[in-house]
Motif scaffolding. Structure first.
Motif, PDB file in Angstrom:
ATOM      1  N   ARG A  61       0.840  -1.206   0.000  1.00  0.00           N
ATOM      2  CA  ARG A  61       0.000   0.000   0.000  1.00  0.00           C
ATOM      3  C   ARG A  61       0.879   1.261   0.000  1.00  0.00           C
ATOM      4  N   ALA A  62       1.958   1.241   0.778  1.00  0.00           N
ATOM      5  CA  ALA A  62       2.870   2.396   0.825  1.00  0.00           C
ATOM      6  C   ALA A  62       3.514   2.639  -0.541  1.00  0.00           C
ATOM      7  N   ILE A  63       3.867   1.569  -1.246  1.00  0.00           N
ATOM      8  CA  ILE A  63       4.451   1.713  -2.584  1.00  0.00           C
ATOM      9  C   ILE A  63       3.431   2.325  -3.538  1.00  0.00           C
ATOM     10  N   VAL A  64       2.200   1.829  -3.510  1.00  0.00           N
ATOM     11  CA  VAL A  64       1.145   2.357  -4.381  1.00  0.00           C
ATOM     12  C   VAL A  64       0.906   3.831  -4.075  1.00  0.00           C
ATOM     13  N   GLU A  65       0.837   4.191  -2.798  1.00  0.00           N
ATOM     14  CA  GLU A  65       0.600   5.583  -2.418  1.00  0.00           C
ATOM     15  C   GLU A  65       1.751   6.486  -2.860  1.00  0.00           C
ATOM     16  N   GLN A  66       2.986   5.996  -2.723  1.00  0.00           N
ATOM     17  CA  GLN A  66       4.138   6.797  -3.140  1.00  0.00           C
ATOM     18  C   GLN A  66       4.143   7.004  -4.655  1.00  0.00           C
ATOM     19  N   LEU A  67       3.835   5.969  -5.414  1.00  0.00           N
ATOM     20  CA  LEU A  67       3.764   6.110  -6.871  1.00  0.00           C
ATOM     21  C   LEU A  67       2.657   7.068  -7.277  1.00  0.00           C
ATOM     22  N   ASN A  68       1.516   6.998  -6.604  1.00  0.00           N
ATOM     23  CA  ASN A  68       0.416   7.919  -6.907  1.00  0.00           C
ATOM     24  C   ASN A  68       0.781   9.355  -6.560  1.00  0.00           C
ATOM     25  N   ALA A  69       1.498   9.563  -5.451  1.00  0.00           N
ATOM     26  CA  ALA A  69       1.916  10.912  -5.071  1.00  0.00           C
ATOM     27  C   ALA A  69       2.877  11.487  -6.112  1.00  0.00           C
ATOM     28  N   ARG A  70       3.806  10.682  -6.583  1.00  0.00           N
ATOM     29  CA  ARG A  70       4.751  11.152  -7.609  1.00  0.00           C
ATOM     30  C   ARG A  70       4.034  11.471  -8.914  1.00  0.00           C
ATOM     31  N   ALA A  71       3.061  10.640  -9.274  1.00  0.00           N
ATOM     32  CA  ALA A  71       2.296  10.899 -10.496  1.00  0.00           C
ATOM     33  C   ALA A  71       1.507  12.197 -10.368  1.00  0.00           C
ATOM     34  N   ALA A  72       0.941  12.449  -9.190  1.00  0.00           N
ATOM     35  CA  ALA A  72       0.173  13.675  -8.967  1.00  0.00           C
ATOM     36  C   ALA A  72       1.078  14.901  -9.057  1.00  0.00           C
ATOM     37  N   GLU A  73       2.310  14.798  -8.549  1.00  0.00           N
ATOM     38  CA  GLU A  73       3.266  15.911  -8.637  1.00  0.00           C
ATOM     39  C   GLU A  73       3.565  16.262 -10.086  1.00  0.00           C
ATOM     40  N   ARG A  74       3.590  15.263 -10.954  1.00  0.00           N
ATOM     41  CA  ARG A  74       3.874  15.485 -12.377  1.00  0.00           C
ATOM     42  C   ARG A  74       2.627  15.890 -13.153  1.00  0.00           C
ATOM     43  N   GLY A  75       1.480  15.848 -12.492  1.00  0.00           N
ATOM     44  CA  GLY A  75       0.241  16.176 -13.172  1.00  0.00           C
ATOM     45  C   GLY A  75      -0.292  15.020 -14.002  1.00  0.00           C
ATOM     46  N   ASP A  76       0.221  13.832 -13.745  1.00  0.00           N
ATOM     47  CA  ASP A  76      -0.220  12.637 -14.448  1.00  0.00           C
ATOM     48  C   ASP A  76      -1.561  12.212 -13.863  1.00  0.00           C
ATOM     49  N   GLY A  77      -2.545  11.981 -14.689  1.00  0.00           N
ATOM     50  CA  GLY A  77      -3.879  11.644 -14.216  1.00  0.00           C
ATOM     51  C   GLY A  77      -4.065  10.183 -13.845  1.00  0.00           C
ATOM     52  N   GLU A  78      -3.063   9.355 -14.107  1.00  0.00           N
ATOM     53  CA  GLU A  78      -3.202   7.925 -13.815  1.00  0.00           C
ATOM     54  C   GLU A  78      -3.070   7.672 -12.313  1.00  0.00           C
ATOM     55  N   VAL A  79      -3.967   6.845 -11.785  1.00  0.00           N
ATOM     56  CA  VAL A  79      -3.948   6.495 -10.374  1.00  0.00           C
ATOM     57  C   VAL A  79      -3.911   4.972 -10.265  1.00  0.00           C
ATOM     58  N   LEU A  80      -2.953   4.480  -9.505  1.00  0.00           N
ATOM     59  CA  LEU A  80      -2.838   3.042  -9.272  1.00  0.00           C
ATOM     60  C   LEU A  80      -3.716   2.634  -8.107  1.00  0.00           C
ATOM     61  N   GLN A  81      -4.178   1.404  -8.140  1.00  0.00           N
ATOM     62  CA  GLN A  81      -4.962   0.863  -7.032  1.00  0.00           C
ATOM     63  C   GLN A  81      -4.206  -0.320  -6.428  1.00  0.00           C
ATOM     64  N   MET A  82      -4.488  -0.596  -5.183  1.00  0.00           N
ATOM     65  CA  MET A  82      -3.899  -1.736  -4.500  1.00  0.00           C
ATOM     66  C   MET A  82      -4.404  -3.009  -5.172  1.00  0.00           C
ATOM     67  N   PRO A  83      -3.505  -3.900  -5.587  1.00  0.00           N
ATOM     68  CA  PRO A  83      -3.968  -5.141  -6.220  1.00  0.00           C
ATOM     69  C   PRO A  83      -4.658  -6.049  -5.214  1.00  0.00           C
ATOM     70  N   ARG A  84      -5.688  -6.770  -5.662  1.00  0.00           N
ATOM     71  CA  ARG A  84      -6.386  -7.719  -4.789  1.00  0.00           C
ATOM     72  C   ARG A  84      -5.582  -8.989  -4.592  1.00  0.00           C
ATOM     73  N   GLN A  85      -4.753  -9.313  -5.571  1.00  0.00           N
ATOM     74  CA  GLN A  85      -3.955 -10.526  -5.512  1.00  0.00           C
ATOM     75  C   GLN A  85      -2.553 -10.237  -6.015  1.00  0.00           C
ATOM     76  N   ALA A  86      -1.628 -11.073  -5.589  1.00  0.00           N
ATOM     77  CA  ALA A  86      -0.247 -10.976  -6.053  1.00  0.00           C
ATOM     78  C   ALA A  86       0.210 -12.359  -6.488  1.00  0.00           C
ATOM     79  N   MET A  87       1.152 -12.390  -7.403  1.00  0.00           N
ATOM     80  CA  MET A  87       1.665 -13.659  -7.873  1.00  0.00           C
ATOM     81  C   MET A  87       2.765 -14.153  -6.945  1.00  0.00           C
TER      82      MET A  87
END
Length: 125
Positions: A90-116
């Protein structure tokens, strides 16, 4: 990587070893296939949180079998270490979303329900 303690990592590994892993699929735009000479890892899809434990995987991605792996999947979802892994993801997803927001990137990642969960044997690629 320090995401969980040594004891927690041991608990996760013990549980993972009880799961039924299957050969990983590969795909093209037309078909799914398996080719151990190109990809030899064995995988299972595991929930990233205890609340996702009841979310079924698709039949082609199922890691359930009659050998007790369903019990192992339930145990996985109840391990305290899973909360540590989930918090780190969750911390990784939030950090990536914060960086994207700083760049003005509209893409938002969500926490995956499953992992491999993957096991790479000695000859796996």
């Amino acid at each position: 990587d320090g995401i969980v303690s040594g004891q927690s990592a041991s608990e996760l590994l013990r549980c993972a070893r009880r799961m039924a892993l299957r050969p990983a699929n590969m795909s093209s735009s037309h078909a799914r296939f398996q080719d151990p000479s190109l990809r030899g890892d064995l995988i299972a899809w595991v929930p990233t949180s205890s609340s996702e434990a009841s979310v079924p995987t698709s039949s082609s991605e199922s890691s359930r079998s009659d050998d007790g792996s369903t019990d192992a999947m339930s145990e996985w979802a109840s391990l305290p270490a899973l909360a540590q892994v989930t918090a780190s993801l969750r911390a990784i997803v939030e950090q990536l979303n914060a960086r994207a927001a700083e760049r003005g990137d509209g893409e938002v990642l969500q926490m995956p329900r499953q992992a491999m969960l993957a096991h790479f044997g000695a000859n796996a690629r």
